[in-house]
Design an enzyme around this catalytic site. Structure first.
Site, mmCIF file in Angstrom:
data_model
loop_
_atom_site.group_PDB
_atom_site.id
_atom_site.type_symbol
_atom_site.label_atom_id
_atom_site.label_comp_id
_atom_site.label_asym_id
_atom_site.label_seq_id
_atom_site.Cartn_x
_atom_site.Cartn_y
_atom_site.Cartn_z
ATOM 1 C CG ASP A 103 -2.055 0.988 1.130
ATOM 2 O OD1 ASP A 103 -2.376 1.402 -0.011
ATOM 3 O OD2 ASP A 103 -2.614 1.363 2.169
ATOM 4 N NE ARG A 112 -1.401 6.738 1.265
ATOM 5 C CZ ARG A 112 -1.283 5.847 2.238
ATOM 6 N NH1 ARG A 112 -0.883 6.222 3.430
ATOM 7 N NH2 ARG A 112 -1.550 4.580 1.995
ATOM 8 C CD1 TRP A 113 7.212 6.590 -3.203
ATOM 9 C CD2 TRP A 113 6.599 7.002 -5.318
ATOM 10 N NE1 TRP A 113 8.351 6.670 -3.956
ATOM 11 C CE2 TRP A 113 8.009 6.920 -5.261
ATOM 12 C CE3 TRP A 113 5.994 7.251 -6.552
ATOM 13 C CZ2 TRP A 113 8.814 7.078 -6.387
ATOM 14 C CZ3 TRP A 113 6.796 7.423 -7.677
ATOM 15 C CH2 TRP A 113 8.190 7.331 -7.577
ATOM 16 N NE ARG A 168 -4.849 6.928 -6.730
ATOM 17 C CZ ARG A 168 -4.596 6.562 -5.464
ATOM 18 N NH1 ARG A 168 -4.306 7.472 -4.567
ATOM 19 N NH2 ARG A 168 -4.652 5.302 -5.123
ATOM 20 C CB SER A 208 -13.238 -7.850 -3.851
ATOM 21 O OG SER A 208 -13.046 -7.877 -2.452
ATOM 22 C CG ASN A 237 -8.173 -1.874 -4.637
ATOM 23 O OD1 ASN A 237 -7.229 -2.637 -4.409
ATOM 24 N ND2 ASN A 237 -8.437 -0.853 -3.832
ATOM 25 N NE ARG A 276 -7.949 2.156 -5.121
ATOM 26 C CZ ARG A 276 -6.726 2.252 -4.644
ATOM 27 N NH1 ARG A 276 -5.725 2.581 -5.447
ATOM 28 N NH2 ARG A 276 -6.476 2.002 -3.371
ATOM 29 N NE ARG A 282 -2.773 -1.268 4.614
ATOM 30 C CZ ARG A 282 -4.048 -1.305 4.266
ATOM 31 N NH1 ARG A 282 -4.855 -2.158 4.827
ATOM 32 N NH2 ARG A 282 -4.522 -0.483 3.343
ATOM 33 N NE ARG A 324 -7.857 1.054 5.688
ATOM 34 C CZ ARG A 324 -7.796 2.389 5.741
ATOM 35 N NH1 ARG A 324 -8.019 3.023 6.863
ATOM 36 N NH2 ARG A 324 -7.509 3.095 4.658
HETATM 37 C C1 IPE Z 1 -5.544 -2.619 0.071
HETATM 38 O O1 IPE Z 1 -5.192 -1.297 -0.128
HETATM 39 C C2 IPE Z 1 -5.477 -3.361 -1.210
HETATM 40 C C3 IPE Z 1 -4.160 -3.457 -1.844
HETATM 41 C C4 IPE Z 1 -3.042 -2.959 -1.439
HETATM 42 C C5 IPE Z 1 -4.158 -4.181 -3.065
HETATM 43 P P1 IPE Z 1 -6.261 -0.111 -0.218
HETATM 44 O O2 IPE Z 1 -5.481 1.128 -0.355
HETATM 45 O O3 IPE Z 1 -7.252 -0.392 -1.285
HETATM 46 O O4 IPE Z 1 -6.981 -0.206 1.198
HETATM 47 P P2 IPE Z 1 -7.978 0.810 1.915
HETATM 48 O O5 IPE Z 1 -9.145 1.009 0.993
HETATM 49 O O6 IPE Z 1 -7.236 2.068 2.141
HETATM 50 O O7 IPE Z 1 -8.341 0.127 3.187
HETATM 51 C C1 IPE Z 2 -1.787 0.230 -3.273
HETATM 52 O O1 IPE Z 2 -1.550 1.593 -3.315
HETATM 53 C C2 IPE Z 2 -2.079 -0.340 -4.645
HETATM 54 C C3 IPE Z 2 -3.479 -0.717 -4.846
HETATM 55 C C4 IPE Z 2 -4.422 -0.641 -3.965
HETATM 56 C C5 IPE Z 2 -3.823 -1.217 -6.150
HETATM 57 P P1 IPE Z 2 -2.726 2.664 -3.261
HETATM 58 O O2 IPE Z 2 -3.143 2.962 -4.663
HETATM 59 O O3 IPE Z 2 -3.811 2.240 -2.360
HETATM 60 O O4 IPE Z 2 -1.959 3.908 -2.664
HETATM 61 P P2 IPE Z 2 -2.509 4.949 -1.594
HETATM 62 O O5 IPE Z 2 -2.948 4.168 -0.406
HETATM 63 O O6 IPE Z 2 -3.631 5.692 -2.240
HETATM 64 O O7 IPE Z 2 -1.335 5.828 -1.311
HETATM 65 MG MG MG Z 3 -4.130 2.490 -0.362
#
Ligand code: IPE
Ligand code: IPE
Ligand code: MG
Length: 261
Positions: free
Chosen positions: A32, A36-37, A45, A78, A80, A83, A200, A206
């Site tokens: 995760d 943000r990176w 993103r 599931s 994601n 988005r 994580r 979480r």
């Molecule tokens: C969890 O990350 C899923 C993956 C890293 C693939 P999310 O970024 O989707 O989690 P939430 O929604 O912040 O809990």
């Molecule tokens: C994890 O990074 C990758 C996926 C969930 C696919 P995020 O895309 O959730 O990155 P943040 O949490 O928004 O920074």
């Molecule tokens: Mg995330």
């Protein structure tokens, strides 16, 4: 009776013996922090997801080199799918291209691939790549690399329960004989030991619907490093955290030290 005939590639799902407790047998990672990176660098993103592939390669090499038996990576949940479609489409194309690019090294390193998650919504191209990658590595005997895409812990448990319900309805399974092991064998992770170490990145504390059943006794490690920055030193820190844990599985600390002696 609903016996699963799939070969079990690891001894059992019971705790690892004390002398092999320092290296986790199974590591599970929520990768995760990509978004943000990227945002911190004023990039889209999706650029974070592209960079994340490098960290993924590092994690696979690191775990394989240390003798980890299974590495499960959460690549897309599931949830994601909710988005923006442009981000989902970029992620799906990234999976296709990364699989194509990385497959030769995985084959060469004797790594076996398994994808877990609901595949129906994938493009034909992605389904084909997944099938090809699993087939090309099927006979490999090294680390098992499990990629969770379109995966949810609740989906996994629900699908397993549905399979058992069908067996009961068809008279092949006696409800009284259903045990933890019966359900375990129907999960998408069947045959793997439960994760010893969960990592994580990205700062959230979480589970986000990852391996809900399988993480019952896993050591949980949360760190603030964003996934594209998660390098060998960061992995080493997680492994050191794991090596310092006393795993009691319900027993007392005295019982555990007595058994080790
Ligand atoms: C969890 O990350 C899923 C993956 C890293 C693939 P999310 O970024 O989707 O989690 P939430 O929604 O912040 O809990
Ligand atoms: C994890 O990074 C990758 C996926 C969930 C696919 P995020 O895309 O959730 O990155 P943040 O949490 O928004 O920074
Ligand atoms: Mg995330």
């Amino acid at each position: 009776m609903g016996h699963d005939t799939r070969p079990r590639r690891f001894d059992s799902v019971s705790p690892a013996p004390a002398d092999s407790a320092v290296i986790p047998r199974h590591v599970a990672i929520i990768m995760d922090g990509n978004g943000r990176w990227a945002r911190a660098r004023h990039l889209p993103r999706t650029e974070g997801h592209r960079q994340g592939v490098h960290a993924t390669r590092t994690a696979v090499r690191f775990c394989a080199a240390r003798g980890v038996q299974a590495l499960t990576l959460f690549a897309f949940s599931s949830e994601n799918w909710k988005r923006p479609s442009a981000e989902v489409n970029t992620l799906m194309s990234l999976f296709v291209s990364a699989l194509e690019k990385e497959l030769p090294e995985l084959v060469q390193n004797n790594i076996r691939l398994r994808f877990i998650g609901e595949r129906e919504a994938f493009s034909d191209k992605l389904k084909h790549r997944i099938h090809e990658a699993e087939a090309a590595t099927r006979d490999n005997t090294g680390m098992e690399l499990v990629i969770a895409v379109s995966y949810g812990g609740r989906w996994d448990i629900t699908a397993a329960v549905r399979c058992l319900a069908v067996e009961v309805a068809e008279g092949r399974l006696d409800p009284a004989s259903i045990s933890v092991e019966t359900l375990d064998r129907q999960l998408s992770t069947a045959g793997l030991p439960d994760p010893d170490l969960f990592i994580r990145t990205g700062g959230e504390r979480r589970l986000s619907n990852f391996l809900l059943w399988q993480l019952a006794y896993t050591e949980l490690y949360f760190c603030d490093v964003l996934w594209p920055d998660f390098d060998e030193d960061a992995l080493q820190a997680a492994f050191e955290f794991f090596a310092g844990r006393e795993r009691r599985f319900g027993r007392t600390g005295e019982q555990v030290s007595h058994e080790r002696a």
